[in-house]
Design an enzyme around this catalytic site. Structure first.
Site, mmCIF file in Angstrom:
data_model
loop_
_atom_site.group_PDB
_atom_site.id
_atom_site.type_symbol
_atom_site.label_atom_id
_atom_site.label_comp_id
_atom_site.label_asym_id
_atom_site.label_seq_id
_atom_site.Cartn_x
_atom_site.Cartn_y
_atom_site.Cartn_z
ATOM 1 N N ASP A 134 0.825 -1.215 0.000
ATOM 2 C CA ASP A 134 0.000 0.000 0.000
ATOM 3 C C ASP A 134 0.856 1.260 0.000
ATOM 4 O O ASP A 134 0.645 2.168 -0.798
ATOM 5 C CB ASP A 134 -0.980 0.011 1.193
ATOM 6 C CG ASP A 134 -0.312 -0.258 2.543
ATOM 7 O OD1 ASP A 134 0.925 -0.456 2.589
ATOM 8 O OD2 ASP A 134 -1.033 -0.274 3.558
ATOM 9 N N ASP A 137 6.861 4.014 3.498
ATOM 10 C CA ASP A 137 7.036 5.184 4.368
ATOM 11 C C ASP A 137 8.508 5.218 4.825
ATOM 12 O O ASP A 137 9.371 5.668 4.075
ATOM 13 C CB ASP A 137 6.044 5.033 5.530
ATOM 14 C CG ASP A 137 5.986 6.221 6.444
ATOM 15 O OD1 ASP A 137 5.787 7.336 5.966
ATOM 16 O OD2 ASP A 137 6.132 6.042 7.674
ATOM 17 N N LYS A 165 6.195 7.667 0.018
ATOM 18 C CA LYS A 165 6.531 8.905 0.747
ATOM 19 C C LYS A 165 8.048 8.956 0.874
ATOM 20 O O LYS A 165 8.593 8.654 1.937
ATOM 21 C CB LYS A 165 5.961 8.851 2.167
ATOM 22 C CG LYS A 165 4.502 9.140 2.344
ATOM 23 C CD LYS A 165 4.260 9.311 3.855
ATOM 24 C CE LYS A 165 2.940 8.774 4.282
ATOM 25 N NZ LYS A 165 2.754 8.779 5.745
ATOM 26 N N VAL A 187 -2.158 9.222 5.668
ATOM 27 C CA VAL A 187 -3.270 8.967 4.754
ATOM 28 C C VAL A 187 -4.072 7.744 5.196
ATOM 29 O O VAL A 187 -3.548 6.877 5.903
ATOM 30 C CB VAL A 187 -2.771 8.778 3.303
ATOM 31 C CG1 VAL A 187 -2.272 10.091 2.732
ATOM 32 C CG2 VAL A 187 -1.681 7.711 3.227
ATOM 33 N N ARG A 199 -10.727 1.596 6.133
ATOM 34 C CA ARG A 199 -9.983 0.955 5.044
ATOM 35 C C ARG A 199 -10.831 0.816 3.784
ATOM 36 O O ARG A 199 -10.296 0.664 2.687
ATOM 37 C CB ARG A 199 -9.555 -0.466 5.447
ATOM 38 C CG ARG A 199 -8.457 -0.534 6.485
ATOM 39 C CD ARG A 199 -8.014 -1.984 6.629
ATOM 40 N NE ARG A 199 -7.197 -2.220 7.796
ATOM 41 C CZ ARG A 199 -5.881 -2.064 7.854
ATOM 42 N NH1 ARG A 199 -5.217 -1.633 6.801
ATOM 43 N NH2 ARG A 199 -5.215 -2.330 8.957
HETATM 44 P P1 5GP Z 1 7.181 1.620 6.632
HETATM 45 O O1 5GP Z 1 7.667 0.309 7.163
HETATM 46 O O2 5GP Z 1 7.622 1.911 5.215
HETATM 47 O O3 5GP Z 1 7.477 2.760 7.569
HETATM 48 O O4 5GP Z 1 5.623 1.604 6.624
HETATM 49 C C1 5GP Z 1 4.935 0.567 6.156
HETATM 50 C C2 5GP Z 1 3.571 0.494 6.779
HETATM 51 O O5 5GP Z 1 3.284 1.565 7.708
HETATM 52 C C3 5GP Z 1 2.520 0.613 5.721
HETATM 53 O O6 5GP Z 1 2.310 -0.604 5.058
HETATM 54 C C4 5GP Z 1 1.335 1.060 6.523
HETATM 55 O O7 5GP Z 1 0.742 -0.038 7.151
HETATM 56 C C5 5GP Z 1 1.950 1.966 7.583
HETATM 57 N N1 5GP Z 1 1.880 3.373 7.138
HETATM 58 C C6 5GP Z 1 2.896 4.173 6.772
HETATM 59 N N2 5GP Z 1 2.438 5.395 6.440
HETATM 60 C C7 5GP Z 1 1.101 5.337 6.597
HETATM 61 C C8 5GP Z 1 0.050 6.294 6.398
HETATM 62 O O8 5GP Z 1 0.230 7.460 6.014
HETATM 63 N N3 5GP Z 1 -1.211 5.857 6.671
HETATM 64 C C9 5GP Z 1 -1.485 4.598 7.103
HETATM 65 N N4 5GP Z 1 -2.762 4.291 7.326
HETATM 66 N N5 5GP Z 1 -0.521 3.677 7.292
HETATM 67 C C10 5GP Z 1 0.757 4.059 7.040
HETATM 68 MG MG MG Z 2 1.800 -2.047 3.788
#
Ligand code: 5GP
Ligand code: MG
Length: 215
Positions: A134, A137, A165, A187, A199
């Site tokens: 999805d 981040d 992002k 988001v 969701r």
């Molecule tokens: P990362 O490991 O890249 O920091 O983030 C991965 C997970 O963090 C995503 O799959 C999601 O579940 C959650 N996440 C990161 N940013 C967002 C956001 O803006 N909104 C939501 N709902 N989940 C996020």
């Molecule tokens: Mg994810």
């Protein structure tokens, strides 16, 4: 062995003609039947913008994987609707599987400690694997999954993200296919949750940043 190209990623996507710019949010109030949206929410990407972009990306993926044994892997829960809509629009045969990760941290940021809470049911050795997530981040989740799956010696392993992002990146990882590049906003909708809810919205909305000290 034939592998899909590595440079198939577009940059941020311009809004389709006649539609609002995805980076210029519009109020979400009234856009959802009955859902209690967080105060101040704005629609970032309309359902039409999302579906148009998914059709484009599905076209690219179909070209890149023509003739290859493609396995798409949804990263649950958040990528469920994106994976469903993407796979529906592929014009090449593709098998599907799913993984799920757990990460520790607070609601808006992962700590970097990621574990696999649901593993694949398929053997991926020698297959062309496309992870479908999805949002990227910090990059912790994607980097963890890429490392874990690469150990199983797939023929190729690529990442397709609905949202990226890059300004939040901690672990360097770049999706091979990105639908939309967004700024540093939280988001929800279209698979992404807000406090475990929302969701099911067909669009992606953003909440305003919390005042300092209230994150
Ligand atoms: P990362 O490991 O890249 O920091 O983030 C991965 C997970 O963090 C995503 O799959 C999601 O579940 C959650 N996440 C990161 N940013 C967002 C956001 O803006 N909104 C939501 N709902 N989940 C996020
Ligand atoms: Mg994810």
């Amino acid at each position: 062995m034939k592998t899909p190209p590595h440079n198939a990623q577009p940059a941020a996507v311009p809004a389709p003609a006649g539609e609002p710019c995805p980076l210029c949010p519009t109020p979400a109030a009234g856009a959802s039947a009955g859902a209690a949206l967080p105060p101040g929410s704005r629609i970032l990407l309309t359902a039409a913008q999302i579906q148009t972009r998914i059709r484009q990306i599905a076209g690219q993926i179909s070209t890149d994987y023509k003739g290859l044994d493609l396995l798409t892997v949804a990263v649950l829960e958040g990528a469920r609707p994106f994976h469903r809509d993407l796979v529906q629009r592929l014009t090449v045969p593709a098998a599907s599987d799913a993984v799920q990760t757990s990460s520790y941290g607070h609601a808006h940021a992962s700590s970097g400690v990621v574990t696999l809470s649901r593993d694949l049911t398929s053997n991926i050795t020698g297959r062309h694997v496309l992870l479908v997530d999805d949002i990227v981040d910090s990059g912790h989740t994607a980097a963890f999954l890429i490392d874990a799956l690469a150990r199983r010696r797939p023929a190729s392993l690529k990442l397709c993200a609905l949202l990226d992002k890059p300004c939040r990146r901690v672990t360097p990882v770049a999706p091979h296919y990105t639908c939309f590049t967004i700024n540093d906003v939280f988001v929800f909708g279209y698979g992404l949750d807000y406090k475990g809810q929302l969701r099911d919205l067909p669009y992606v909305a953003a909440i305003p940043p919390s005042p300092p000290g209230e994150e």
